[in-house]
Design a protein around this motif. Structure first.
Motif, PDB file in Angstrom:
ATOM      1  N   LEU A  31      18.200   8.629   8.513  1.00 14.76           N
ATOM      2  CA  LEU A  31      18.545   9.282   9.767  1.00 14.76           C
ATOM      3  C   LEU A  31      17.538  10.375  10.091  1.00 14.76           C
ATOM      4  O   LEU A  31      16.937  10.967   9.202  1.00 14.76           O
ATOM      5  CB  LEU A  31      19.953   9.871   9.659  1.00 14.76           C
ATOM      6  N   PRO A  32      17.327  10.659  11.374  1.00 11.59           N
ATOM      7  CA  PRO A  32      16.302  11.626  11.760  1.00 11.59           C
ATOM      8  C   PRO A  32      16.678  13.048  11.359  1.00 11.59           C
ATOM      9  O   PRO A  32      17.838  13.422  11.341  1.00 11.59           O
ATOM     10  CB  PRO A  32      16.240  11.483  13.283  1.00 11.59           C
ATOM     11  N   ALA A 299      21.272  -0.474  11.826  1.00 15.28           N
ATOM     12  CA  ALA A 299      19.934  -0.796  12.327  1.00 15.28           C
ATOM     13  C   ALA A 299      19.846  -0.588  13.831  1.00 15.28           C
ATOM     14  O   ALA A 299      18.806  -0.160  14.353  1.00 15.28           O
ATOM     15  CB  ALA A 299      19.576  -2.237  11.967  1.00 15.28           C
ATOM     16  N   LEU A 300      20.936  -0.859  14.541  1.00 13.47           N
ATOM     17  CA  LEU A 300      20.912  -0.726  15.997  1.00 13.47           C
ATOM     18  C   LEU A 300      20.779   0.726  16.447  1.00 13.47           C
ATOM     19  O   LEU A 300      20.404   0.995  17.596  1.00 13.47           O
ATOM     20  CB  LEU A 300      22.173  -1.362  16.595  1.00 13.47           C
ATOM     21  N   LEU A 301      21.071   1.664  15.549  1.00 11.50           N
ATOM     22  CA  LEU A 301      20.887   3.078  15.880  1.00 11.50           C
ATOM     23  C   LEU A 301      19.419   3.419  16.086  1.00 11.50           C
ATOM     24  O   LEU A 301      19.095   4.418  16.743  1.00 11.50           O
ATOM     25  CB  LEU A 301      21.455   3.969  14.772  1.00 11.50           C
ATOM     26  N   GLN A 405      25.139  10.894  10.963  1.00 12.63           N
ATOM     27  CA  GLN A 405      25.195  10.457  12.355  1.00 12.63           C
ATOM     28  C   GLN A 405      25.835   9.074  12.402  1.00 12.63           C
ATOM     29  O   GLN A 405      25.247   8.089  11.947  1.00 12.63           O
ATOM     30  CB  GLN A 405      23.782  10.452  12.941  1.00 12.63           C
ATOM     31  N   ASP A 406      27.037   9.003  12.966  1.00 12.11           N
ATOM     32  CA  ASP A 406      27.823   7.775  12.865  1.00 12.11           C
ATOM     33  C   ASP A 406      28.584   7.510  14.161  1.00 12.11           C
ATOM     34  O   ASP A 406      28.413   8.215  15.153  1.00 12.11           O
ATOM     35  CB  ASP A 406      28.782   7.866  11.673  1.00 12.11           C
ATOM     36  N   GLY A 407      29.423   6.488  14.126  1.00 14.33           N
ATOM     37  CA  GLY A 407      30.179   6.105  15.311  1.00 14.33           C
ATOM     38  C   GLY A 407      31.275   7.095  15.660  1.00 14.33           C
ATOM     39  O   GLY A 407      31.797   7.807  14.791  1.00 14.33           O
ATOM     40  N   ALA A 408      31.643   7.111  16.925  1.00 14.61           N
ATOM     41  CA  ALA A 408      32.677   8.027  17.407  1.00 14.61           C
ATOM     42  C   ALA A 408      34.062   7.573  16.947  1.00 14.61           C
ATOM     43  O   ALA A 408      34.272   6.402  16.614  1.00 14.61           O
ATOM     44  CB  ALA A 408      32.630   8.103  18.931  1.00 14.61           C
ATOM     45  N   SER A 414      31.674   5.228  22.699  1.00 14.66           N
ATOM     46  CA  SER A 414      30.680   5.315  21.632  1.00 14.66           C
ATOM     47  C   SER A 414      29.511   4.372  21.896  1.00 14.66           C
ATOM     48  O   SER A 414      29.707   3.204  22.228  1.00 14.66           O
ATOM     49  CB  SER A 414      31.309   4.972  20.277  1.00 14.66           C
ATOM     50  N   ILE A 415      28.307   4.900  21.734  1.00 19.08           N
ATOM     51  CA  ILE A 415      27.115   4.060  21.794  1.00 19.08           C
ATOM     52  C   ILE A 415      26.590   3.794  20.382  1.00 19.08           C
ATOM     53  O   ILE A 415      25.545   3.161  20.212  1.00 19.08           O
ATOM     54  CB  ILE A 415      26.013   4.709  22.650  1.00 19.08           C
TER      55      ILE A 415
END
Length: 539
Positions: A31-32, A299-301, A405-408, A414-415
């Protein structure tokens, strides 16, 4: 193009570290980091001339400070901590009356900053007036210093990045480094051996994680720094940091947001169905036959993280907008605000991965090597060579800060896929740092609660500090501008908000692209001038 109505200027990228993970060096799913924007360094050899006509060393000239290895045990000795410095704008002036009634000749403030979790050699522009640090120095006749954070770049207390070495790699030690430097550094400038706090005013400036350090340092060591400036300061340590994607969702082109949300909802539904045939077909759409579903979802993140590199002067060719155009521009026509819908967006997103994006982030690596995170035998996890900034940052994430950093949560738009959970990232901590969390630990347990308790997080009561935030910053929800923060600030702790992105206000040229960013910059300098004018010598 879908982005032309948003950004019409020519592209000039300011790349935050790890906006795209390094190719072919291990899982690209790292993650960034919340780093300050990278800015082109001044050319090595560029003459630097002070106002009195003295030619100074290059901005890129390296100095070394004998920093304590362990502030809790000084007997362990010191290590060489790298720093950069100029007194290009420094001038002597008449100070305030001291306690003995004498007005002494004093210089301007010392503006100290650290770029945080990066090699500092790429950030010497933060000595110059191309950044807010230098503008403050120029306005107040001060001197600028960029100090490298321990365990990054060449500033390493020990010769490796092992778990044993990381015993002294903590937020607390980093805070103590800043204080010890201010109190003990003999700066390479006229009178540089007599500029400790009390003899000269010091201003602490930081952005992102370094902005949090600015708040933490002033909260825990009152009186050392006369003033502080904290840009996009991630003061609230949060483990389940789904809020990272909220500013992106709210500010990205509406058609792109609608279609990304639709695709992610579909991805989660297919994975939750446990229909192996459907799941396999879905992965094939993207050319990502990963063995673990959460790795696929994570990966889609990668298509969302380039948002962190955006700035007000970024143009339509920036990676994030290239992604949105791939989804939203069909035969030269942009989708309406509602997007094209699931069927088209799913195929378009998959085509984007297979035609260009996979190679961009993975090169010739196979999919498991690049995007998989379950192969514990991959030597990537335990590369302990110094200079491995990703490893040094992950230690802080895994032990103290969290920031997964994960899903809502369910019920929240949520994106980011909800298949990506904090556990997905914290499991990887046990691969990187075996034994650090107990021999049988399945995941790490960052002590974010402890960090927030010690340094007050959102509820900080620090005075003489400016907090600057941007509405489009993906890290906003961990700053004092977060929706959940009730700290409204005050005249002694102003909270300034612009329409900027991550640390936009640290770069002077971003003020030229955004009136609200420029307003933050101008207001901040006014506060610095006011607080420095009130400083009195005490030593």
């Amino acid at each position: 193009m879908v982005v032309l109505t948003l950004l019409a200027s020519l592209v000039l990228l300011l790349s935050c570290v790890d906006a795209f993970p390094s190719r072919a060096k291990g899982p690209a799913s790292i993650l960034p980091r919340p780093s300050i924007p990278h800015f082109e360094n001044p050319l090595e050899g560029l003459p630097v001339v002070s106002r009195n006509g003295t030619q100074l060393p290059d901005y890129t000239h390296v100095y070394y400070f004998n920093q304590l290895i362990d502030h809790n045990n000084p007997s362990l000795g010191t290590f060489k901590q790298r720093y950069y410095h100029t007194y290009e704008f420094y001038e002597l002036g008449i100070g305030n009356l001291s306690d003995d009634g004498v007005r002494r000749i004093l210089g301007g403030p010392i503006i100290l900053s650290t770029p945080g979790e990066v090699d500092a050699s790429g950030y010497t522009t933060y000595l110059t007036n191309a950044t807010l640090n230098g503008r403050i120095a120029q306005t107040l006749n001060g001197s600028t210093v960029v100090l490298e954070h321990r365990f990054f770049g060449s500033s390493n207390p020990y010769g490796d990045l092992s778990v044993a070495s990381f015993r002294v790699h903590t937020v607390q030690q980093a805070v103590a480094d800043l204080v010890y430097f201010a109190r003990n550094a003999q700066l390479p400038m006229p009178g540089g051996d007599a500029l400790a706090p009390g003899k000269a005013p010091w201003i602490l400036v930081g952005g992102s994680y370094a902005g949090a350090l600015t708040s933490y340092t002033m909260a825990s060591n009152p009186g050392v720094f006369t003033a502080g400036y904290a840009s996009s300061a991630v003061v609230q340590a949060i483990v389940n940091f789904w809020g990272y994607f909220e500013p992106i969702r709210q500010n990205m082109p509406a058609n792109c947001s609608a279609d990304v949300e639709a695709v992610i909802t579909h991805v989660d539904s297919v994975i939750a169905s446990n229909d192996t045939t459907a799941i396999s077909a879905l992965k094939s759409t993207f050319g990502l036959p990963l063995g673990h579903n959460d790795d696929f979802a994570a990966a889609l993140l990668q298509n969302l993280f380039p948002w962190q590199s955006l700035q007000p002067d970024s143009g339509p060719n920036q990676a994030f907008y290239q992604f949105c155009d791939a989804l939203e521009v069909q035969n030269g026509v942009s989708a309406p605000a509602s997007g094209w819908g699931l069927d088209y967006a799913l195929q378009a997103w998959g085509t984007y991965w297979k035609s260009a994006f996979y190679y961009q982030i993975c090169g010739d690596d196979d999919v498991e090597t690049c995007l998989g995170t379950y192969d514990i035998t991959n030597p990537f996890w335990t590369y302990t060579y110094t200079g491995n900034a990703a490893r040094s940052w992950q230690w802080l994430i895994c032990t103290q800060l969290g920031f997964q950093q994960d899903g809502a949560p369910t019920g929240q738009p949520s994106i980011a896929s909800r298949m990506v959970t904090p556990e997905w990232g914290l499991r990887q901590c046990t691969y990187r740092f075996p034994g650090a969390f107990g021999s049988n630990a399945a995941i790490a347990s960052p002590n974010s609660t402890g960090i927030n308790a010690v340094y007050e997080g959102w509820n900080t009561t620090v005075e003489n500090i400016v907090f600057a935030s941007g509405t489009r910053d993906p890290w906003k929800e961990s700053t004092v501008a977060a929706d959940g923060c009730t700290n409204a600030g005050s005249d002694s702790q102003p909270h300034l908000l612009s329409d900027g992105f991550h640390c936009s206000d640290l770069l002077i040229r971003e003020g030229a692209a955004s009136a609200s960013v420029k307003s933050v910059q101008d207001t901040a300098v006014e506060y610095m001038a006011e607080w420095i004018s009130q400083w009195k010598q005490t030593a």
